[in-house]
Scaffold this motif. Sequence first.
Motif, mmCIF file in Angstrom:
data_model
loop_
_atom_site.group_PDB
_atom_site.id
_atom_site.type_symbol
_atom_site.label_atom_id
_atom_site.label_comp_id
_atom_site.label_asym_id
_atom_site.label_seq_id
_atom_site.Cartn_x
_atom_site.Cartn_y
_atom_site.Cartn_z
ATOM 1 N N LEU A 199 3.942 16.595 4.439
ATOM 2 C CA LEU A 199 3.837 15.914 3.144
ATOM 3 C C LEU A 199 2.454 16.083 2.533
ATOM 4 N N GLY A 200 1.644 16.944 3.113
ATOM 5 C CA GLY A 200 0.326 17.236 2.555
ATOM 6 C C GLY A 200 -0.830 16.868 3.454
ATOM 7 N N GLY A 201 -0.620 15.911 4.377
ATOM 8 C CA GLY A 201 -1.689 15.523 5.290
ATOM 9 C C GLY A 201 -2.796 14.714 4.660
ATOM 10 N N TRP A 202 -2.614 14.249 3.433
ATOM 11 C CA TRP A 202 -3.675 13.513 2.733
ATOM 12 C C TRP A 202 -3.806 12.094 3.274
ATOM 13 N N THR A 203 -4.996 11.523 3.114
ATOM 14 C CA THR A 203 -5.259 10.134 3.486
ATOM 15 C C THR A 203 -5.471 9.307 2.229
ATOM 16 N N VAL A 204 -4.904 8.116 2.220
ATOM 17 C CA VAL A 204 -5.136 7.135 1.159
ATOM 18 C C VAL A 204 -5.642 5.865 1.818
ATOM 19 N N GLY A 205 -6.772 5.351 1.342
ATOM 20 C CA GLY A 205 -7.321 4.094 1.848
ATOM 21 C C GLY A 205 -7.484 3.095 0.726
ATOM 22 N N VAL A 206 -7.319 1.833 1.038
ATOM 23 C CA VAL A 206 -7.435 0.762 0.045
ATOM 24 C C VAL A 206 -8.330 -0.339 0.587
ATOM 25 N N LEU A 207 -9.187 -0.863 -0.263
ATOM 26 C CA LEU A 207 -9.977 -2.060 0.045
ATOM 27 C C LEU A 207 -9.729 -3.066 -1.061
ATOM 28 N N VAL A 208 -9.500 -4.330 -0.681
ATOM 29 C CA VAL A 208 -9.245 -5.376 -1.670
ATOM 30 C C VAL A 208 -10.227 -6.523 -1.513
ATOM 31 N N GLN A 209 -10.485 -7.187 -2.619
ATOM 32 C CA GLN A 209 -11.156 -8.481 -2.673
ATOM 33 C C GLN A 209 -10.093 -9.457 -3.160
ATOM 34 N N SER A 210 -9.444 -10.174 -2.228
ATOM 35 C CA SER A 210 -8.278 -10.993 -2.581
ATOM 36 C C SER A 210 -8.706 -12.396 -2.978
ATOM 37 N N ASN A 211 -8.263 -12.803 -4.155
ATOM 38 C CA ASN A 211 -8.608 -14.125 -4.679
ATOM 39 C C ASN A 211 -7.505 -14.569 -5.646
ATOM 40 N N HIS A 212 -6.259 -14.198 -5.315
ATOM 41 C CA HIS A 212 -5.176 -14.290 -6.282
ATOM 42 C C HIS A 212 -4.111 -15.294 -5.851
ATOM 43 N N GLY A 213 -3.190 -15.563 -6.783
ATOM 44 C CA GLY A 213 -2.129 -16.515 -6.530
ATOM 45 C C GLY A 213 -0.766 -15.860 -6.488
ATOM 46 N N GLY A 214 0.258 -16.698 -6.493
ATOM 47 C CA GLY A 214 1.628 -16.254 -6.337
ATOM 48 C C GLY A 214 2.256 -16.988 -5.170
ATOM 49 N N VAL A 215 3.255 -16.382 -4.577
ATOM 50 C CA VAL A 215 3.939 -16.957 -3.417
ATOM 51 C C VAL A 215 3.930 -15.896 -2.324
ATOM 52 N N LEU A 216 3.169 -16.139 -1.289
ATOM 53 C CA LEU A 216 2.954 -15.145 -0.238
ATOM 54 C C LEU A 216 4.261 -14.707 0.401
ATOM 55 N N ALA A 217 4.453 -13.384 0.451
ATOM 56 C CA ALA A 217 5.574 -12.786 1.175
ATOM 57 C C ALA A 217 5.012 -11.725 2.107
ATOM 58 N N ILE A 218 5.552 -11.637 3.298
ATOM 59 C CA ILE A 218 5.116 -10.632 4.269
ATOM 60 C C ILE A 218 6.321 -9.830 4.706
ATOM 61 N N ASP A 219 6.340 -8.569 4.324
ATOM 62 C CA ASP A 219 7.463 -7.681 4.614
ATOM 63 C C ASP A 219 8.778 -8.328 4.193
ATOM 64 N N GLY A 220 8.732 -9.022 3.067
ATOM 65 C CA GLY A 220 9.916 -9.671 2.521
ATOM 66 C C GLY A 220 10.156 -11.085 2.982
ATOM 67 N N ALA A 221 9.481 -11.541 4.022
ATOM 68 C CA ALA A 221 9.689 -12.896 4.531
ATOM 69 C C ALA A 221 8.944 -13.908 3.660
ATOM 70 N N PRO A 329 0.902 19.760 -7.423
ATOM 71 C CA PRO A 329 1.922 19.564 -8.459
ATOM 72 C C PRO A 329 2.345 18.106 -8.515
ATOM 73 N N ASN A 330 2.877 17.693 -9.649
ATOM 74 C CA ASN A 330 3.322 16.308 -9.781
ATOM 75 C C ASN A 330 4.324 15.932 -8.700
ATOM 76 N N ALA A 331 5.139 16.889 -8.288
ATOM 77 C CA ALA A 331 6.162 16.610 -7.281
ATOM 78 C C ALA A 331 5.568 16.243 -5.932
ATOM 79 N N ALA A 332 4.295 16.573 -5.713
ATOM 80 C CA ALA A 332 3.652 16.238 -4.436
ATOM 81 C C ALA A 332 3.101 14.816 -4.421
ATOM 82 N N MET A 333 3.194 14.102 -5.541
ATOM 83 C CA MET A 333 2.544 12.801 -5.651
ATOM 84 C C MET A 333 3.336 11.666 -5.001
#
Length: 385
Positions: A199-221, A329-333
């Motif tokens: 699938l390309g072997g690419w790495t994607v990393g994310v860092l968050v500063q969480s300070n938000h609301g809503g209703v917490l769900a974990i893997d749908g639970a 290509p766009n199809a690789a995204m």
Amino acid sequence: MAAVSSAEAQERRSARDLGVVVGVLPTGPLNQITDVDGVRVGHVTVTSGDTINTGVTAVLPHGGNIFQEKVPAAFVVGNGFGKFAGTTQVQELGELESPVVLTCTLCVPRAADAVMTYLLGLPGNENVRSVNPVVAETNDGFLNRIRLRPITETDVLAAIAGADTGPVEQGSVGAGRGTIAFGWKGGIGTASRRLPEELGGWTVGVLVQSNHGGVLAIDGAPVGEALSGSPYGGPRESAPYPRAGMRPRTGGAAGAEPADARWSPQDGSIIMVVATDAPLEHRNLERLARRALLGLGRGGGSMSNGSGDYVIAFSSVPVSRLWDAPRLPNAAMSPIFQAAIEATEEAILNSMFLATTVEGDLGTVEALPLDATLDVLRQHGVVPR
């Protein structure tokens, strides 16, 4: 004011270490944004008694002169109740020439000035007359006496100087020291996904500063509803603090909390920083950034009226080398999109699973109770019984 470690009081573990696995893609070696080659993260945590709880977190795309070796970047707004300095130039030129610095709302101008000091002081920039500092925020005013604007230029420069490619401390640290997520203690969280070679072997990393609301769900639970009810309806809807983690300070003759201590569980903000080693230009980075918002939504974030939900995405491949790299290509995204969704969802969980209880200016915010959370997840088959 002094720097402190988020491990000071409680033993906490990441979501994955506790058996909570979201998504289908494999992680990078660290399961952090620093799995993207060259990316560095640094923190300075600023505290003073039970009054000041804030800090600075810096994300650097690489270890060189970022002004001279700009990287392609894009910026996306989910809901725009917030401050994210430097974004118009990022969107206009599709380039990032600054560290991405996270801090508290009223600290943005001071942080931006400090980033300018850093950029102008880099060797090779002696004749530079314009730089574009990129600084984001969330409001930590419940745990932090935010009107004091307590960070300094020294704090920002130390976070940048201390940025490293290794493991990233998470939870109640840096810019996440005073944050709240879903009514429990939020903070800094990070995760990564590494695509299979086919699938390309690419790495994607994310860092968050969480300070938000809503209703917490974990893997749908429905963890948030099970632990503390919903702010949108049900028997707890009229409670001023329907979230179990909030402990406002009381005082005075009537024993009432300060008026500005009232916190709406619907509101709040989150900053999401998405990095990849895939050679993407501005257009596809903007598409990638939008997928982080899906990760936010999968975890129960609602991007409410009073929320500042922002994503900045960049490729670690400098602009000067981008055109020499194979064009995707766009199809690789699509696999890269999936990686961003999963890494964002897990980064938010890590920001809470690794956060510690913090006592602050207007009260105390408790860490998410991991035992009770796991009980709910077992009931819904997310983790084994």
